[in-house]
Design a protein around this motif. Structure first.
Motif, mmCIF file in Angstrom:
data_model
loop_
_atom_site.group_PDB
_atom_site.id
_atom_site.type_symbol
_atom_site.label_atom_id
_atom_site.label_comp_id
_atom_site.label_asym_id
_atom_site.label_seq_id
_atom_site.Cartn_x
_atom_site.Cartn_y
_atom_site.Cartn_z
ATOM 1 N N ASP A 89 3.467 -8.375 5.870
ATOM 2 C CA ASP A 89 2.746 -7.573 4.879
ATOM 3 C C ASP A 89 2.199 -6.294 5.508
ATOM 4 O OD1 ASP A 89 3.298 -9.447 2.957
ATOM 5 O OD2 ASP A 89 1.329 -10.416 3.042
ATOM 6 N N LYS A 93 3.068 -2.465 4.363
ATOM 7 C CA LYS A 93 2.031 -1.490 4.008
ATOM 8 C C LYS A 93 2.206 -0.206 4.809
ATOM 9 C CE LYS A 93 -1.741 -4.434 2.431
ATOM 10 N NZ LYS A 93 -3.071 -4.937 2.731
ATOM 11 N N LYS A 97 2.939 3.538 3.384
ATOM 12 C CA LYS A 97 2.100 4.701 3.672
ATOM 13 C C LYS A 97 2.940 5.898 4.084
ATOM 14 C CE LYS A 97 -2.195 2.625 5.299
ATOM 15 N NZ LYS A 97 -3.014 2.361 6.482
#
Length: 189
Positions: A89, A93, A97
């Protein structure tokens, strides 16, 4: 209906949605008679019964995770599943970004646009292009202006020249009904 199950590990409770459950099978969910087992450090432990592999994982206080179901025999790895999900995870992420979302902004012009209005619209387009967005410039013809499409083309060419240092034309001016449009994309640095 989306069902949510909970996976208990040695740090708390980790919820697993039904969609993520199908993604990876762990522990008792693995229903193959024999599996190829990979240890926690990546070493190959060999082919064994899935019950023996599960026992080996439980002895080390870890989980047996199905990595490749399509291979023969299926490949399972002994690992800490909670830590694995957390790391995965975290990587997703980070990738999200770094991802840039390019929006398509629209600017509308007319054939009889005034000089000041034209400069204002060009400044808006420059701002959009510096932010990394594409700009769709739409020129609408009203009434008898349709018979003078060359005026519309001139306005769009003038607009292209005004934005030349910030963007290039991706799609040349095209007539679609009473609208003539072109797409300007930002210049890559």
């Amino acid at each position: 209906m989306l069902s949510v199950h909970f996976y208990f590990y040695f740090g708390g409770v980790f919820p697993i949605s039904a969609a993520k459950e199908k993604e990876m099978q762990i522990n008792e969910e693995i229903r193959f008679p024999q599996v190829r087992v990979i240890g926690p450090e990546g070493e190959t432990l060999g082919i064994m019964k899935s019950s023996a592999a599960l026992e080996m994982a439980y002895e080390r206080n870890l989980d047996l995770v199905l990595m490749a179901a399509q291979s023969t025999p299926p490949v399972c790895k002994i690992m800490d599943y909670g830590k694995f999900r957390f790391e995965k995870d975290k990587r997703e992420k980070e990738a999200k970004k770094k991802q840039t979302v390019v929006e398509l902004k629209e600017i509308q012009l007319s054939c009889r646009i005034d000089v000041h209005d034209f400069e204002t619209k060009a400044n808006h387009a420059k701002k959009f292009l510096t932010q990394g967005n594409k700009v769709r410039v739409v020129l609408r013809f009203k009434g008898r202006e349709m018979s003078h499409q060359e005026i519309g083309k001139e306005v769009l060419e003038k607009f292209e020249a005004a934005c030349a240092e910030f963007g290039t034309v991706e799609k040349r001016p095209v007539l679609d009904g009473r609208f003539m449009s072109m797409v300007v994309v930002p210049i890559k640095k």
